[in-house]
Scaffold this active site. Structure first.
Site, PDB file in Angstrom:
ATOM      1  CE  LYS A   1      -4.402  -0.733  -8.936  1.00  0.00           C
ATOM      2  NZ  LYS A   1      -5.187  -0.042  -7.974  1.00  0.00           N
TER       3      LYS A   1
ATOM      4  CE1 TYR B   1      -2.915  -0.876  -3.322  1.00  0.00           C
ATOM      5  CE2 TYR B   1      -3.410  -2.842  -4.174  1.00  0.00           C
ATOM      6  CZ  TYR B   1      -3.284  -1.350  -4.273  1.00  0.00           C
ATOM      7  OH  TYR B   1      -3.081  -0.936  -5.666  1.00  0.00           O
TER       8      TYR B   1
ATOM      9  NE  ARG C   1      -0.765   9.004  -6.639  1.00  0.00           N
ATOM     10  CZ  ARG C   1      -1.672   8.042  -5.946  1.00  0.00           C
ATOM     11  NH1 ARG C   1      -1.109   6.879  -5.877  1.00  0.00           N
ATOM     12  NH2 ARG C   1      -2.655   8.480  -5.295  1.00  0.00           N
TER      13      ARG C   1
ATOM     14  CB  THR D   1      -8.444   6.791  -6.564  1.00  0.00           C
ATOM     15  OG1 THR D   1      -7.257   7.289  -5.930  1.00  0.00           O
ATOM     16  CG2 THR D   1      -8.780   5.318  -6.197  1.00  0.00           C
TER      17      THR D   1
ATOM     18  NE  ARG E   1      -5.970   4.642 -10.960  1.00  0.00           N
ATOM     19  CZ  ARG E   1      -5.370   5.036  -9.786  1.00  0.00           C
ATOM     20  NH1 ARG E   1      -5.396   6.332  -9.317  1.00  0.00           N
ATOM     21  NH2 ARG E   1      -4.715   4.188  -9.004  1.00  0.00           N
TER      22      ARG E   1
ATOM     23  CG  ASN F   1      -8.089   2.172  -9.617  1.00  0.00           C
ATOM     24  OD1 ASN F   1      -7.222   1.002  -9.783  1.00  0.00           O
ATOM     25  ND2 ASN F   1      -7.986   2.916  -8.727  1.00  0.00           N
TER      26      ASN F   1
ATOM     27  CG  HIS G   1       0.196   0.896  -7.317  1.00  0.00           C
ATOM     28  ND1 HIS G   1      -0.412   1.644  -5.831  1.00  0.00           N
ATOM     29  CD2 HIS G   1       1.517   0.715  -7.261  1.00  0.00           C
ATOM     30  CE1 HIS G   1       0.681   1.802  -5.100  1.00  0.00           C
ATOM     31  NE2 HIS G   1       1.868   1.694  -5.872  1.00  0.00           N
TER      32      HIS G   1
ATOM     33  CD  GLU H   1       4.065   1.219  -3.249  1.00  0.00           C
ATOM     34  OE1 GLU H   1       3.332   1.467  -2.502  1.00  0.00           O
ATOM     35  OE2 GLU H   1       4.227   1.615  -4.382  1.00  0.00           O
TER      36      GLU H   1
END
Ligand code: RTP
Ligand code: MG
Length: 140
Positions: free
Chosen positions: A11, A51, A87, A93, A104, A114, A117, A128
């Site tokens: 990000k 999103y 993940r 998150t 993160r 953060n 994704h 996606e």
């Protein structure tokens, strides 16, 4: 466990701090292979589509503004159980709740900014990936 593909975004808060390589090192060390990658500037329309599931949430406007605020690196990651594994590698998150050694925990600035994704299920991963990559751009 099956060989899977997941969709990842590095990000704007992370590209701004020149962390693409550091994040890719964590990804590769976890055994995930980066099989597609490009640096783009997301359009507002792309971010809103991406999103859309969150469009009724109070943070939606802020989230879209953030995702178009700077360059992002979109990626496809491949590996055994890649979706759940990434993940795990990303962490919670909210970085305050993220486990030691996760991306993160290491790099995120806040629950909004953060750093990364990752897709949350096989169905969303497929959608996606298709939003950002043509089949011939992914080299497994
Ligand atoms: P992501 O979709 O980006 O991988 O993150 P996630 O699954 O861990 O979290 P999700 O609930 O899907 O939220 C999507 C992104 O929205 C921003 N967010 N801001 N201000 C807030 O309370 C808040 N909550 C979520 C984060 O950038 C989060 O990653
Ligand atoms: Mg999510």
């Amino acid at each position: 466990m099956a060989l899977e593909r997941t969709f990842s975004i590095i990000k704007p808060d992370a590209t701004e701090r020149n962390l693409t390589g550091a994040i890719n090192a964590v990804i590769e060390k976890a055994g995930l292979r980066i099989v597609a990658q490009k640096r783009i500037r997301m359009t507002r329309e792309q971010a809103e589509t991406f999103y859309a599931v969150h469009k009724e949430r109070p943070f939606f406007g802020e989230l879209v503004d953030f995702m178009v605020s700077g360059p992002v690196v979109v990626q496809v990651l491949e590996g055994e159980g890649a979706i759940a594994k990434y993940r795990e590698v990303m962490g919670a998150t909210n970085p305050a709740n993220a486990a030691e050694g996760t991306i993160r925990k290491l790099f995120a600035k806040s629950v909004g900014e953060n750093s990364v994704h990752g897709s949350d299920a096989p169905e969303t991963a497929a959608v996606e990936i298709a939003q950002f990559f043509a089949g011939n751009e992914i080299v497994g």
